[in-house]
Design an enzyme around this catalytic site. Structure first.
Site, PDB file in Angstrom:
ATOM      1  CE1 TYR A  26      -3.892   2.067   0.715  1.00 20.83           C
ATOM      2  CE2 TYR A  26      -2.605   3.368   2.204  1.00 20.83           C
ATOM      3  CZ  TYR A  26      -3.889   3.169   1.582  1.00 20.83           C
ATOM      4  OH  TYR A  26      -4.833   4.260   1.548  1.00 20.83           O
TER       5      TYR A  26
ATOM      6  CE  LYS B 175      -3.212   4.766  -1.738  1.00 24.21           C
ATOM      7  NZ  LYS B 175      -4.674   5.425  -2.518  1.00 24.21           N
TER       8      LYS B 175
HETATM    9  P1  NAP Z   1     -13.031   2.318   1.354  1.00 24.52           P
HETATM   10  O1  NAP Z   1     -14.045   3.030   2.044  1.00 24.52           O
HETATM   11  O2  NAP Z   1     -12.525   0.855   1.416  1.00 24.52           O
HETATM   12  O3  NAP Z   1     -13.490   2.506  -0.178  1.00 24.52           O
HETATM   13  C1  NAP Z   1     -12.664   2.002  -1.258  1.00 24.52           C
HETATM   14  C2  NAP Z   1     -13.291   2.537  -2.524  1.00 24.52           C
HETATM   15  O4  NAP Z   1     -12.403   2.045  -3.655  1.00 24.52           O
HETATM   16  C3  NAP Z   1     -14.752   2.101  -3.049  1.00 24.52           C
HETATM   17  O5  NAP Z   1     -15.643   3.235  -3.309  1.00 24.52           O
HETATM   18  C4  NAP Z   1     -14.451   0.907  -3.861  1.00 24.52           C
HETATM   19  O6  NAP Z   1     -15.537   0.883  -4.867  1.00 24.52           O
HETATM   20  C5  NAP Z   1     -13.318   1.344  -4.526  1.00 24.52           C
HETATM   21  N1  NAP Z   1     -12.389   0.247  -5.269  1.00 24.52           N
HETATM   22  C6  NAP Z   1     -11.753  -0.840  -4.699  1.00 24.52           C
HETATM   23  N2  NAP Z   1     -11.311  -1.554  -5.695  1.00 24.52           N
HETATM   24  C7  NAP Z   1     -11.684  -0.994  -6.819  1.00 24.52           C
HETATM   25  C8  NAP Z   1     -11.634  -1.211  -8.198  1.00 24.52           C
HETATM   26  N3  NAP Z   1     -11.030  -2.539  -8.399  1.00 24.52           N
HETATM   27  N4  NAP Z   1     -11.973  -0.560  -9.140  1.00 24.52           N
HETATM   28  C9  NAP Z   1     -12.762   0.502  -8.834  1.00 24.52           C
HETATM   29  N5  NAP Z   1     -12.926   1.102  -7.486  1.00 24.52           N
HETATM   30  C10 NAP Z   1     -12.466   0.276  -6.535  1.00 24.52           C
HETATM   31  O7  NAP Z   1     -11.879   3.390   1.168  1.00 24.52           O
HETATM   32  P2  NAP Z   1     -11.787   4.910   1.569  1.00 24.52           P
HETATM   33  O8  NAP Z   1     -11.129   4.889   2.872  1.00 24.52           O
HETATM   34  O9  NAP Z   1     -13.005   5.702   0.985  1.00 24.52           O
HETATM   35  O10 NAP Z   1     -10.388   5.140   0.583  1.00 24.52           O
HETATM   36  C11 NAP Z   1     -10.511   6.072  -0.730  1.00 24.52           C
HETATM   37  C12 NAP Z   1      -9.145   6.655  -1.094  1.00 24.52           C
HETATM   38  O11 NAP Z   1      -8.620   7.196  -0.166  1.00 24.52           O
HETATM   39  C13 NAP Z   1      -8.169   5.273  -1.205  1.00 24.52           C
HETATM   40  O12 NAP Z   1      -7.402   5.421  -2.339  1.00 24.52           O
HETATM   41  C14 NAP Z   1      -7.468   4.978  -0.287  1.00 24.52           C
HETATM   42  O13 NAP Z   1      -6.219   4.665  -0.244  1.00 24.52           O
HETATM   43  C15 NAP Z   1      -7.128   6.678   0.236  1.00 24.52           C
HETATM   44  N6  NAP Z   1      -6.920   6.920   1.779  1.00 24.52           N
HETATM   45  C16 NAP Z   1      -7.741   6.617   2.560  1.00 24.52           C
HETATM   46  C17 NAP Z   1      -7.541   6.844   3.927  1.00 24.52           C
HETATM   47  C18 NAP Z   1      -8.268   6.563   5.011  1.00 24.52           C
HETATM   48  O14 NAP Z   1      -7.947   6.543   6.165  1.00 24.52           O
HETATM   49  N7  NAP Z   1      -9.494   6.114   4.965  1.00 24.52           N
HETATM   50  C19 NAP Z   1      -6.256   7.470   4.138  1.00 24.52           C
HETATM   51  C20 NAP Z   1      -5.399   7.673   3.257  1.00 24.52           C
HETATM   52  C21 NAP Z   1      -5.781   7.504   1.756  1.00 24.52           C
HETATM   53  P3  NAP Z   1     -16.636  -0.605  -4.855  1.00 24.52           P
HETATM   54  O15 NAP Z   1     -16.956  -0.757  -3.647  1.00 24.52           O
HETATM   55  O16 NAP Z   1     -17.404  -0.200  -5.902  1.00 24.52           O
HETATM   56  O17 NAP Z   1     -15.735  -1.527  -5.353  1.00 24.52           O
END
Ligand code: NAP
Length: 246
Positions: free
Chosen positions: A154, A158
């Site tokens: 991961y 990133k």
């Molecule tokens: P999440 O709640 O787990 O949601 C993940 C999202 O990614 C969902 O909308 C899912 O859509 C989509 N996804 C997963 N695999 C996919 C694929 N193969 N093709 C297209 N869509 C896909 O995660 P989140 O926390 O909202 O994270 C969103 C972004 O922010 C990510 O890039 C994550 O790395 C980044 N981020 C998150 C955090 C945090 O603390 N939460 C911190 C830093 C960065 P489906 O369900 O439709 O597959």
């Protein structure tokens, strides 16, 4: 920060941070296409945005499937005639200590988080070059800058997104296209829902603002970068992390 008459694509726009980004861009007037592997979730979110007076369309888009990506772009350009904003938000984790990490877990995380963003950006930049304008925002992470034990795949994905952002920004700037990244800290979503109390307490001690972030905190950063208020900003990483990394 008016985005009237603009078309946006948010990958993984159906839930979590992507959902807040989609709703926020739509509330500023953009027509937002919400990509997702789970079309039902994207449909529900798009419906909620439309019920609220916004313009949103769900779209089948697994960013690890080249055919899905091509079909999604064909549909968006066919319907809207343009793409102004791409938010590469889709992301997954498959955690484990580096020495024990399975090759397939390494490959899968890089395939979705990094290659997916690259492939979507390639098609987006081709279209945006014709328009001589456009905006790409890559959702990186604080751990892409600081590292995090248990997340070799991961964090590598990133960090690489930040490199990709800077290179794309340099290549696309002469055509009026801006490319930036956002590096969120720990945000309350499904992705962080599995953290146990002990880890949460440990995290709080490291966040000067004393709380996890919300999806809206990230969405507000995306709106700013996508808007003309950020018209002289490209190739940058906007940290939205409560001061956890300065
Ligand atoms: P999440 O709640 O787990 O949601 C993940 C999202 O990614 C969902 O909308 C899912 O859509 C989509 N996804 C997963 N695999 C996919 C694929 N193969 N093709 C297209 N869509 C896909 O995660 P989140 O926390 O909202 O994270 C969103 C972004 O922010 C990510 O890039 C994550 O790395 C980044 N981020 C998150 C955090 C945090 O603390 N939460 C911190 C830093 C960065 P489906 O369900 O439709 O597959």
């Amino acid at each position: 920060m008016n985005l009237e008459n603009q078309t946006a694509l948010v990958t993984g726009g159906g839930r979590g941070i992507g959902k807040a980004i989609s709703a926020t861009l739509a509330s500023a007037g953009a027509h937002v296409y919400l990509g997702g592997t789970n079309l039902e979730t994207a449909e529900e979110t798009a419906q909620a945005i439309c019920d609220n007076g916004g313009k949103a369309s769900p779209i089948q888009l697994d960013v690890s499937n080249k055919e899905d990506i091509q079909n999604a772009f064909d549909r968006i350009i066919g319907e809207a005639g343009r793409l102004d904003i791409l938010v590469n938000n889709a992301g997954i984790t498959k955690d484990g200590l580096m020495i024990r990490m399975k090759e397939e877990d390494w490959d899968r995380v890089l395939e979705v988080n990094l290659k997916g963003a690259f492939l979507c950006s390639q098609l987006a930049v081709k279209q945006m070059m014709k328009q001589k304008s456009g905006n790409i925002i890559n959702i990186s992470s604080i751990v892409g800058q600081a590292g995090n034990a248990g997340q070799a795949n991961y964090t590598a994905s990133k960090s690489a997104l930040i490199g990709l952002t800077k290179t794309m920004a340099q290549e696309a700037a002469p055509r009026g296209i801006r490319v930036n990244a956002i590096a969120p800290g720990f945000i309350e979503t499904d992705m962080t829902g599995g953290l146990n109390e002990k880890i949460r307490e440990g995290l709080m001690g490291k966040i000067p603002l004393g709380k996890l972030g919300s999806s809206q905190d990230v969405a507000d950063g995306v709106l700013f970068l996508a808007s003309c208020r950020a018209s002289y900003i490209t190739g940058q990483v906007l940290n939205i992390n409560g001061g956890m990394l300065m």
